[in-house]
Structure formats: structure tokens, C-alpha cells
Design a protein around this motif. Structure first.
Motif, PDB file in Angstrom:
ATOM      1  N   GLU A 130       0.818  -1.209   0.000  1.00  0.00           N
ATOM      2  CA  GLU A 130       0.000   0.000   0.000  1.00  0.00           C
ATOM      3  C   GLU A 130       0.855   1.264   0.000  1.00  0.00           C
ATOM      4  O   GLU A 130       0.469   2.280  -0.582  1.00  0.00           O
ATOM      5  CB  GLU A 130      -0.939   0.005   1.211  1.00  0.00           C
ATOM      6  CG  GLU A 130      -2.077  -0.994   1.114  1.00  0.00           C
ATOM      7  CD  GLU A 130      -2.956  -0.999   2.345  1.00  0.00           C
ATOM      8  OE1 GLU A 130      -2.736  -0.135   3.220  1.00  0.00           O
ATOM      9  OE2 GLU A 130      -3.854  -1.858   2.437  1.00  0.00           O
ATOM     10  N   SER A 150      -6.403  -7.218   0.918  1.00  0.00           N
ATOM     11  CA  SER A 150      -7.756  -6.654   0.908  1.00  0.00           C
ATOM     12  C   SER A 150      -8.251  -6.423  -0.517  1.00  0.00           C
ATOM     13  O   SER A 150      -7.460  -6.285  -1.465  1.00  0.00           O
ATOM     14  CB  SER A 150      -7.790  -5.333   1.672  1.00  0.00           C
ATOM     15  OG  SER A 150      -7.086  -4.335   0.974  1.00  0.00           O
ATOM     16  N   SER A 152      -9.704  -3.758  -1.578  1.00  0.00           N
ATOM     17  CA  SER A 152      -9.338  -2.409  -2.010  1.00  0.00           C
ATOM     18  C   SER A 152      -7.910  -2.370  -2.538  1.00  0.00           C
ATOM     19  O   SER A 152      -7.622  -1.682  -3.529  1.00  0.00           O
ATOM     20  CB  SER A 152      -9.501  -1.416  -0.852  1.00  0.00           C
ATOM     21  OG  SER A 152      -8.648  -1.754   0.237  1.00  0.00           O
ATOM     22  N   LEU A 153      -7.010  -3.121  -1.908  1.00  0.00           N
ATOM     23  CA  LEU A 153      -5.628  -3.170  -2.394  1.00  0.00           C
ATOM     24  C   LEU A 153      -5.561  -3.892  -3.731  1.00  0.00           C
ATOM     25  O   LEU A 153      -4.813  -3.477  -4.632  1.00  0.00           O
ATOM     26  CB  LEU A 153      -4.729  -3.852  -1.366  1.00  0.00           C
ATOM     27  CG  LEU A 153      -3.239  -3.960  -1.737  1.00  0.00           C
ATOM     28  CD1 LEU A 153      -2.653  -2.593  -2.058  1.00  0.00           C
ATOM     29  CD2 LEU A 153      -2.446  -4.633  -0.624  1.00  0.00           C
ATOM     30  N   LYS A 155      -7.750  -3.862  -6.014  1.00  0.00           N
ATOM     31  CA  LYS A 155      -8.191  -2.897  -7.023  1.00  0.00           C
ATOM     32  C   LYS A 155      -7.061  -1.943  -7.391  1.00  0.00           C
ATOM     33  O   LYS A 155      -6.855  -1.611  -8.563  1.00  0.00           O
ATOM     34  CB  LYS A 155      -9.373  -2.091  -6.489  1.00  0.00           C
ATOM     35  CG  LYS A 155     -10.709  -2.824  -6.491  1.00  0.00           C
ATOM     36  CD  LYS A 155     -11.817  -1.903  -6.015  1.00  0.00           C
ATOM     37  CE  LYS A 155     -13.168  -2.612  -6.017  1.00  0.00           C
ATOM     38  NZ  LYS A 155     -14.259  -1.716  -5.547  1.00  0.00           N
ATOM     39  N   ARG A 156      -6.301  -1.506  -6.385  1.00  0.00           N
ATOM     40  CA  ARG A 156      -5.256  -0.514  -6.618  1.00  0.00           C
ATOM     41  C   ARG A 156      -4.076  -1.081  -7.402  1.00  0.00           C
ATOM     42  O   ARG A 156      -3.353  -0.336  -8.066  1.00  0.00           O
ATOM     43  CB  ARG A 156      -4.786   0.056  -5.282  1.00  0.00           C
ATOM     44  CG  ARG A 156      -5.876   0.815  -4.541  1.00  0.00           C
ATOM     45  CD  ARG A 156      -5.446   1.210  -3.146  1.00  0.00           C
ATOM     46  NE  ARG A 156      -4.471   2.289  -3.153  1.00  0.00           N
ATOM     47  CZ  ARG A 156      -3.874   2.754  -2.070  1.00  0.00           C
ATOM     48  NH1 ARG A 156      -4.136   2.211  -0.889  1.00  0.00           N
ATOM     49  NH2 ARG A 156      -3.005   3.747  -2.157  1.00  0.00           N
ATOM     50  N   LYS A 259     -14.822  -4.638   1.905  1.00  0.00           N
ATOM     51  CA  LYS A 259     -13.647  -3.902   1.443  1.00  0.00           C
ATOM     52  C   LYS A 259     -13.694  -3.615  -0.053  1.00  0.00           C
ATOM     53  O   LYS A 259     -12.852  -2.875  -0.571  1.00  0.00           O
ATOM     54  CB  LYS A 259     -12.377  -4.672   1.811  1.00  0.00           C
ATOM     55  CG  LYS A 259     -12.077  -4.640   3.313  1.00  0.00           C
ATOM     56  CD  LYS A 259     -10.891  -5.523   3.649  1.00  0.00           C
ATOM     57  CE  LYS A 259     -10.700  -5.654   5.142  1.00  0.00           C
ATOM     58  NZ  LYS A 259      -9.599  -6.560   5.494  1.00  0.00           N
ATOM     59  N   LYS A 260     -14.665  -4.191  -0.754  1.00  0.00           N
ATOM     60  CA  LYS A 260     -14.888  -3.801  -2.142  1.00  0.00           C
ATOM     61  C   LYS A 260     -15.598  -2.452  -2.211  1.00  0.00           C
ATOM     62  O   LYS A 260     -15.577  -1.779  -3.244  1.00  0.00           O
ATOM     63  CB  LYS A 260     -15.731  -4.858  -2.861  1.00  0.00           C
ATOM     64  CG  LYS A 260     -15.019  -6.175  -3.111  1.00  0.00           C
ATOM     65  CD  LYS A 260     -15.920  -7.156  -3.834  1.00  0.00           C
ATOM     66  CE  LYS A 260     -15.211  -8.475  -4.090  1.00  0.00           C
ATOM     67  NZ  LYS A 260     -16.090  -9.456  -4.784  1.00  0.00           N
ATOM     68  N   PRO A 263     -12.526   1.899   1.474  1.00  0.00           N
ATOM     69  CA  PRO A 263     -11.070   1.762   1.439  1.00  0.00           C
ATOM     70  C   PRO A 263     -10.445   1.436   2.790  1.00  0.00           C
ATOM     71  O   PRO A 263      -9.289   1.035   2.858  1.00  0.00           O
ATOM     72  CB  PRO A 263     -10.607   3.147   0.964  1.00  0.00           C
ATOM     73  CG  PRO A 263     -11.658   4.075   1.487  1.00  0.00           C
ATOM     74  CD  PRO A 263     -12.965   3.312   1.438  1.00  0.00           C
ATOM     75  N   ASN A 264     -11.197   1.591   3.879  1.00  0.00           N
ATOM     76  CA  ASN A 264     -10.652   1.410   5.226  1.00  0.00           C
ATOM     77  C   ASN A 264     -10.480  -0.058   5.582  1.00  0.00           C
ATOM     78  O   ASN A 264     -11.176  -0.931   5.038  1.00  0.00           O
ATOM     79  CB  ASN A 264     -11.573   2.053   6.263  1.00  0.00           C
ATOM     80  CG  ASN A 264     -11.799   3.534   6.010  1.00  0.00           C
ATOM     81  OD1 ASN A 264     -12.187   3.909   4.910  1.00  0.00           O
ATOM     82  ND2 ASN A 264     -11.583   4.354   7.010  1.00  0.00           N
ATOM     83  N   GLU A 265      -9.574  -0.334   6.536  1.00  0.00           N
ATOM     84  CA  GLU A 265      -9.483  -1.662   7.117  1.00  0.00           C
ATOM     85  C   GLU A 265     -10.783  -1.939   7.858  1.00  0.00           C
ATOM     86  O   GLU A 265     -11.325  -1.071   8.547  1.00  0.00           O
ATOM     87  CB  GLU A 265      -8.304  -1.743   8.080  1.00  0.00           C
ATOM     88  CG  GLU A 265      -8.131  -3.096   8.747  1.00  0.00           C
ATOM     89  CD  GLU A 265      -7.786  -4.203   7.772  1.00  0.00           C
ATOM     90  OE1 GLU A 265      -8.724  -4.917   7.364  1.00  0.00           O
ATOM     91  OE2 GLU A 265      -6.608  -4.340   7.413  1.00  0.00           O
TER      92      GLU A 265
END
Length: 336
Positions: A130, A150, A152-153, A155-156, A259-260, A263-265
Motif C-alpha cells: 500500500e 484486501s 481495495s488493495l 483494485k489498486r 472492502k470492495k 477503502p478502510n481496514e
């Protein structure tokens, strides 16, 4: 610092920092007459402990990873993980076995800051990834371990051409025994290495037989779905299962879903409840936000009882030294 394992002369190396001295200590231990080396567990699933592992089994593990990734003699690798744990030790052993050129960087949340040229292989934790997105393109093969990756990660990093894998393993399997591609082509199932057999017990928990790594069949508490003899999907840890009103809830699956959307844990826990047995709650890391609450409540959960009965915000979610969420400590934090 760079160590060329194709032309290794330990006495000529200048180990200056505390981290480099720990690497030197491990190398001295490795080249000693002892058949074993000491490894410390992270304590994420129990009390931290130190145990001894046979060097020849670590070499077998190193060969499995190097063969899977196609690493060749003379390739470069980048070490930025603590060498107290199996993850850091195995980066050194892989370099020894495949005669790689190993670049050394002090473990930190931004370990790639000083990386300015391409490297063939690196291992990072999700938190390190991250904080290193601007340098990931310099790595040809990246494995992510120490904690779940995660949504979100994912995706990034989805646009990277780097071959990025999520790992599955534990100290007893000498790091990982299976990898799951995230990029460039994501997959849902982990693929186990050659000479590793998988099955499940009566609970549906994974059993691993890797005779080159461990003489015993390793019984895990990880609930899985087996696709075929070489592939499986992780569902969650049986000891994390929440029993709410008689329904079994797998928090890891709900966390991946939430988490999709945010963005937070986010961590789902079960707290004691007189009527339900356990009440499903969601802890979100960061400042309280009505927008985040709205996104969670609008999430399309498969079952109505998958929606959290309560959402709690905390400034920081406690983690183990290698970055895994410490669920026990978190539960203590939010319960009186």
C-alpha cells in the motif's frame, strides 16, 4: 547493501546496521555445522514460539518457490522483511539456493523508497505494498504475505503488469506452499506447489502433506473449498467463525465483500450476546463517517444476518509485528 550469492564471501561483507547484523547472524548459523536453524512464529494465531527447522527442508521450500516463479541464477531479489521470521529467512535461503543477487533494505512501511532499478523478485506485506505503489512496476515477480490482501488493495494494483501473487502458508510449511495470482490475470483459487498434497478433515479444514517440508500431515484450522488436487479456495479460519443465533458466519468473507465498497481496514467480530450467543459487529479503522456507514449498509450481503448489528470506529486496529490483524486484542479493545 547487495549480497551476490553466486560469489559469496561473508568475511568480505560489511554488515553495519542492526538489520544487516541480523542477516549476518543468520548466514553464520546457516553455514555452521548445525542441521537446523531457529525460527520465531509471529504469534498471530497463538502464543509466539521459537522452533528449529532443518536446513534441507528450507532448501526444498526455496526450490519450490523459485521453480514456480521461474527464477534463474543471477536474477535479483529484494529483501525488506524481518529475518526473525520465516518470511525473511526464506528470502535469504531462496537467494542462496538459486544464487541470486540479493538487495537489502531495512524493513519499514515504505521499503522500496531506495529501489531505483528493476528487480526480479520481492516479498512484501500488504501494508508495505500500500505504501509502495509508485515502485511496484520495478518488480517482475511480487509475492504478498503475512496477512490477507484486501479487496481495495487488489483494485489498486490491478493495472500492474507485474506478476503479483497472494501467498498461503505458515511457519510450519516454511513460508508458503501455494500462490494465487492477483495480476495480470486474477484467479480465485490458490495453486499448490509440486509434491504438495491437500485434503480436508471432517470440519472442512485444510490438511497439507508436503513430505519435503514436513514429515507430518499438517492440520490447519482454515476452512477451504477444494477445486481439484492442486487448487483450493480459502473461506476463513474455523476459530474466527461467529455463531450468531445458530448461524455460522465467516468473517473473512464478509470483510472481503465490505472492502470492495470502502477503502478502510474493516474487521467483523462476534461479541457475547444473551439472545444471539454472539452479536455480529463491524470495526472500521479511521474517523467515524456517515458515508462509510451508508456504504456498508448498502452492501449486498448474501444473507440478512450478515449485516452488522453495530458498526464501531477505532483510530487504529491492533496488529501483530508482521502486520496481521490481532483479533483477540481488537476484541479486548472494544469490549468492557
Amino acid at each position: 547493501m547487495l549480497i551476490d550469492f553466486n560469489n559469496l564471501k561473508i568475511n568480505n561483507l560489511d554488515f553495519e546496521t542492526d538489520f544487516e547484523k541480523k542477516i549476518n547472524f543468520f548466514l553464520e548459523e546457516w553455514f555452521s555445522d548445525s542441521r537446523t536453524v531457529k525460527v520465531q512464529t509471529s504469534g498471530s494465531t497463538g502464543t509466539p514460539k521459537v522452533f528449529e527447522i532443518e536446513k534441507n527442508r528450507m532448501i526444498h521450500s526455496a526450490k519450490m518457490t523459485c521453480n514456480f516463479l521461474g527464477l534463474q541464477e543471477g536474477d535479483t531479489a529484494f529483501l525488506c522483511l524481518p529475518v526473525e521470521y520465516i518470511s525473511g529467512k526464506m528470502m535469504i535461503v531462496r537467494s542462496l539456493e538459486r544464487k541470486l543477487k540479493l538487495m537489502i533494505s531495512e524493513p519499514s512501511l515504505k521499503p522500496l523508497e531506495k529501489l531505483h532499478s528493476e528487480t526480479d523478485f520481492c516479498a512484501l506485506t500488504p501494508l508495505q505494498v500500500e505504501n509502495s505503489l509508485d515502485k511496484i512496476h520495478l518488480i517482475k515477480n511480487l509475492i504478498i504475505g503475512g496477512a490477507a490482501v484486501s479487496e481495495s488493495l487488489k483494485k489498486r494494483i490491478s493495472g500492474f503488469t507485474t506478476h503479483i501473487y497472494e501467498t498461503y502458508g505458515m511457519s510450519e510449511t516454511l513460508s508458503h506452499i501455494a500462490l494465487k495470482p492477483i495480476t495480470p490475470q486474477p484467479e480465485e483459487y490458490f495453486t499448490v506447489f509440486e509434491d504438495v498434497s491437500i485434503s480436508t478433515d471432517e470440519r472442512g479444514c485444510l490438511k497439507i502433506f508436503a513430505p519435503d517440508l514436513n514429515v507430518e500431515v499438517l492440520q490447519t484450522n482454515d476452512l477451504v473449498e477444494i477445486k481439484n488436487e492442486r487448487q483450493f479456495r480459502f473461506l476463513g479460519r474455523v476459530d474466527n467463525v461467529i455463531n450468531s443465533g445458530g448461524a455460522k458466519i465467516f468473517p473473512e468473507q464478509l470483510e472481503a465483500l465490505v472492502k470492495k465498497e470502502i477503502p478502510n481496514e474493516a474487521v467483523f467480530l462476534g461479541v457475547k450476546d444473551e439472545s444471539l450467543g454472539q452479536k455480529l459487529i463491524l470495526i472500521i479503522e479511521g474517523e467515524e463517517s456517515e458515508d462509510l456507514i451508508k456504504k456498508v449498509l448498502e452492501t449486498q450481503f448474501e444473507k440478512n444476518f450478515h449485516k452488522p448489528k453495530e458498526i464501531i470506529f477505532v483510530r487504529e486496529i491492533p496488529r501483530t509485528p508482521n502486520g496481521k490483524v490481532n483479533r483477540r486484542e481488537l476484541l479486548d479493545l472494544i469490549t468492557p
